[in-house]
Design a protein around this motif. Sequence first.
Motif, PDB file in Angstrom:
ATOM      1  N   ILE A  75       0.843  -1.209   0.000  1.00  0.00           N
ATOM      2  CA  ILE A  75       0.000   0.000   0.000  1.00  0.00           C
ATOM      3  C   ILE A  75       0.874   1.254   0.000  1.00  0.00           C
ATOM      4  O   ILE A  75       0.590   2.230  -0.698  1.00  0.00           O
ATOM      5  CB  ILE A  75      -0.975  -0.017   1.192  1.00  0.00           C
ATOM      6  CG1 ILE A  75      -2.024  -1.125   0.994  1.00  0.00           C
ATOM      7  CG2 ILE A  75      -1.679   1.328   1.363  1.00  0.00           C
ATOM      8  CD1 ILE A  75      -2.850  -1.444   2.216  1.00  0.00           C
ATOM      9  N   GLY A  76       1.955   1.234   0.780  1.00  0.00           N
ATOM     10  CA  GLY A  76       2.883   2.366   0.801  1.00  0.00           C
ATOM     11  C   GLY A  76       3.472   2.633  -0.575  1.00  0.00           C
ATOM     12  O   GLY A  76       3.623   3.797  -0.989  1.00  0.00           O
ATOM     13  N   TYR A  77       3.786   1.574  -1.295  1.00  0.00           N
ATOM     14  CA  TYR A  77       4.341   1.683  -2.649  1.00  0.00           C
ATOM     15  C   TYR A  77       3.322   2.315  -3.603  1.00  0.00           C
ATOM     16  O   TYR A  77       3.632   3.254  -4.342  1.00  0.00           O
ATOM     17  CB  TYR A  77       4.748   0.295  -3.128  1.00  0.00           C
ATOM     18  CG  TYR A  77       5.252   0.217  -4.546  1.00  0.00           C
ATOM     19  CD1 TYR A  77       6.382   0.928  -4.956  1.00  0.00           C
ATOM     20  CD2 TYR A  77       4.613  -0.595  -5.492  1.00  0.00           C
ATOM     21  CE1 TYR A  77       6.866   0.844  -6.252  1.00  0.00           C
ATOM     22  CE2 TYR A  77       5.091  -0.688  -6.792  1.00  0.00           C
ATOM     23  CZ  TYR A  77       6.212   0.035  -7.167  1.00  0.00           C
ATOM     24  OH  TYR A  77       6.676  -0.051  -8.457  1.00  0.00           O
ATOM     25  N   ILE A  78       2.088   1.818  -3.558  1.00  0.00           N
ATOM     26  CA  ILE A  78       1.024   2.342  -4.428  1.00  0.00           C
ATOM     27  C   ILE A  78       0.756   3.817  -4.125  1.00  0.00           C
ATOM     28  O   ILE A  78       0.606   4.639  -5.034  1.00  0.00           O
ATOM     29  CB  ILE A  78      -0.266   1.501  -4.264  1.00  0.00           C
ATOM     30  CG1 ILE A  78      -0.031   0.082  -4.803  1.00  0.00           C
ATOM     31  CG2 ILE A  78      -1.449   2.146  -4.977  1.00  0.00           C
ATOM     32  CD1 ILE A  78      -1.090  -0.925  -4.384  1.00  0.00           C
ATOM     33  N   GLN A  79       0.711   4.156  -2.837  1.00  0.00           N
ATOM     34  CA  GLN A  79       0.474   5.548  -2.438  1.00  0.00           C
ATOM     35  C   GLN A  79       1.586   6.462  -2.946  1.00  0.00           C
ATOM     36  O   GLN A  79       1.322   7.561  -3.436  1.00  0.00           O
ATOM     37  CB  GLN A  79       0.377   5.654  -0.910  1.00  0.00           C
ATOM     38  CG  GLN A  79      -0.929   5.130  -0.349  1.00  0.00           C
ATOM     39  CD  GLN A  79      -0.945   5.193   1.169  1.00  0.00           C
ATOM     40  OE1 GLN A  79       0.101   5.164   1.813  1.00  0.00           O
ATOM     41  NE2 GLN A  79      -2.131   5.255   1.750  1.00  0.00           N
ATOM     42  N   TRP A  80       2.843   6.000  -2.841  1.00  0.00           N
ATOM     43  CA  TRP A  80       3.965   6.821  -3.287  1.00  0.00           C
ATOM     44  C   TRP A  80       3.885   7.062  -4.795  1.00  0.00           C
ATOM     45  O   TRP A  80       4.078   8.192  -5.267  1.00  0.00           O
ATOM     46  CB  TRP A  80       5.303   6.169  -2.932  1.00  0.00           C
ATOM     47  CG  TRP A  80       6.467   7.085  -3.198  1.00  0.00           C
ATOM     48  CD1 TRP A  80       7.085   7.918  -2.319  1.00  0.00           C
ATOM     49  CD2 TRP A  80       7.124   7.287  -4.464  1.00  0.00           C
ATOM     50  NE1 TRP A  80       8.082   8.619  -2.947  1.00  0.00           N
ATOM     51  CE2 TRP A  80       8.131   8.260  -4.271  1.00  0.00           C
ATOM     52  CE3 TRP A  80       6.959   6.744  -5.739  1.00  0.00           C
ATOM     53  CZ2 TRP A  80       8.970   8.693  -5.288  1.00  0.00           C
ATOM     54  CZ3 TRP A  80       7.788   7.188  -6.764  1.00  0.00           C
ATOM     55  CH2 TRP A  80       8.779   8.146  -6.539  1.00  0.00           C
ATOM     56  N   LEU A  81       3.609   6.007  -5.570  1.00  0.00           N
ATOM     57  CA  LEU A  81       3.499   6.149  -7.028  1.00  0.00           C
ATOM     58  C   LEU A  81       2.418   7.171  -7.383  1.00  0.00           C
ATOM     59  O   LEU A  81       2.635   8.052  -8.219  1.00  0.00           O
ATOM     60  CB  LEU A  81       3.167   4.797  -7.674  1.00  0.00           C
ATOM     61  CG  LEU A  81       4.259   3.719  -7.655  1.00  0.00           C
ATOM     62  CD1 LEU A  81       3.730   2.447  -8.321  1.00  0.00           C
ATOM     63  CD2 LEU A  81       5.536   4.174  -8.345  1.00  0.00           C
ATOM     64  N   ARG A  82       1.260   7.051  -6.722  1.00  0.00           N
ATOM     65  CA  ARG A  82       0.141   7.964  -6.996  1.00  0.00           C
ATOM     66  C   ARG A  82       0.503   9.402  -6.617  1.00  0.00           C
ATOM     67  O   ARG A  82       0.285  10.328  -7.390  1.00  0.00           O
ATOM     68  CB  ARG A  82      -1.087   7.503  -6.200  1.00  0.00           C
ATOM     69  CG  ARG A  82      -2.360   8.323  -6.454  1.00  0.00           C
ATOM     70  CD  ARG A  82      -3.363   8.117  -5.338  1.00  0.00           C
ATOM     71  NE  ARG A  82      -2.809   8.588  -4.053  1.00  0.00           N
ATOM     72  CZ  ARG A  82      -3.328   8.300  -2.869  1.00  0.00           C
ATOM     73  NH1 ARG A  82      -4.402   7.530  -2.778  1.00  0.00           N
ATOM     74  NH2 ARG A  82      -2.777   8.768  -1.762  1.00  0.00           N
ATOM     75  N   ASP A  83       1.098   9.575  -5.433  1.00  0.00           N
ATOM     76  CA  ASP A  83       1.408  10.915  -4.932  1.00  0.00           C
ATOM     77  C   ASP A  83       2.496  11.622  -5.743  1.00  0.00           C
ATOM     78  O   ASP A  83       2.603  12.845  -5.715  1.00  0.00           O
ATOM     79  CB  ASP A  83       1.839  10.860  -3.458  1.00  0.00           C
ATOM     80  CG  ASP A  83       0.705  10.414  -2.540  1.00  0.00           C
ATOM     81  OD1 ASP A  83      -0.456  10.395  -2.988  1.00  0.00           O
ATOM     82  OD2 ASP A  83       1.000  10.063  -1.379  1.00  0.00           O
ATOM     83  N   ASN A  84       3.314  10.842  -6.440  1.00  0.00           N
ATOM     84  CA  ASN A  84       4.422  11.421  -7.197  1.00  0.00           C
ATOM     85  C   ASN A  84       4.212  11.379  -8.712  1.00  0.00           C
ATOM     86  O   ASN A  84       5.151  11.556  -9.487  1.00  0.00           O
ATOM     87  CB  ASN A  84       5.736  10.730  -6.822  1.00  0.00           C
ATOM     88  CG  ASN A  84       6.191  11.096  -5.418  1.00  0.00           C
ATOM     89  OD1 ASN A  84       6.871  12.092  -5.213  1.00  0.00           O
ATOM     90  ND2 ASN A  84       5.800  10.287  -4.434  1.00  0.00           N
ATOM     91  N   GLY A  85       2.962  11.131  -9.118  1.00  0.00           N
ATOM     92  CA  GLY A  85       2.606  11.232 -10.530  1.00  0.00           C
ATOM     93  C   GLY A  85       2.989  10.061 -11.403  1.00  0.00           C
ATOM     94  O   GLY A  85       3.066  10.188 -12.632  1.00  0.00           O
TER      95      GLY A  85
END
Length: 246
Positions: A75-85
């Motif tokens: 989930i942390g990985y998915i959130q980071w990808l989303r938050d950083n475009g």
Amino acid sequence: FADKIASIKVLDPACGSGNFLYVALRLLLDLQNEVLNFSDEMGAGRPYITVSPAQLYGIETNEYAHELAQMTIQIGYIQWLRDNGYGLPSEPILKQTKNIMKMDAILAYDENGKPIEPEWPEVDVIIGNPPFLGDRKMRQELGNEYTEALREIYKGRVNGVVDLACYWFEKARAMVESGKAKRVGLLASTTIRNGASRRVLEKIQTTGNIFWAYADRDWTLDGATVHVSMVGFDDGTEKVYFLDGQ
């Protein structure tokens, strides 16, 4: 350099629900993203981010924490990808994480039931917050049989009445000495600075070096503030040393 960051392997041999691994993943992603931004600015193109949860390894005995760690990282990985475009990862969105192992990090048994020292995966960095348990509590919570088996296996390496966390320090030290890890950063109770427990730190100094440490630092555990020591060590490669931020 971006490829080098994407090849770094990190192990938490007492990973709990994956907090330390989650932070490590975000730091690796941030660092690689900085490299890709620089590449873009210099006109060398912008490759896709390649740091992934596959670089993280964990060991945990608690079944619930073991399951939770895998989800925390994904989930942390998915959130980071989303938050950083960077959008979403390729399907399946949640991938199986075999690197988070459900096992005891310091004691195993062979096919004949004989206690043996378990193997840790070969990595670049070992981080973590091993359990703090003094000798008396160790016997109360883990039992006499487990405690005696532990002492027998590590005889000559971890001696005397020591905190349970010392076994993680010794195993990590041995990993660095054998070239199976490059750097280690672990927490311990402040008792690691004294008595028999201190010997694991002295042994680190004979095969490598402590290059970063906090002798006594506040740490919140189960809502209460406790005092911990924080120790970073390697094979002696690092030449810049810090104690208590100085």
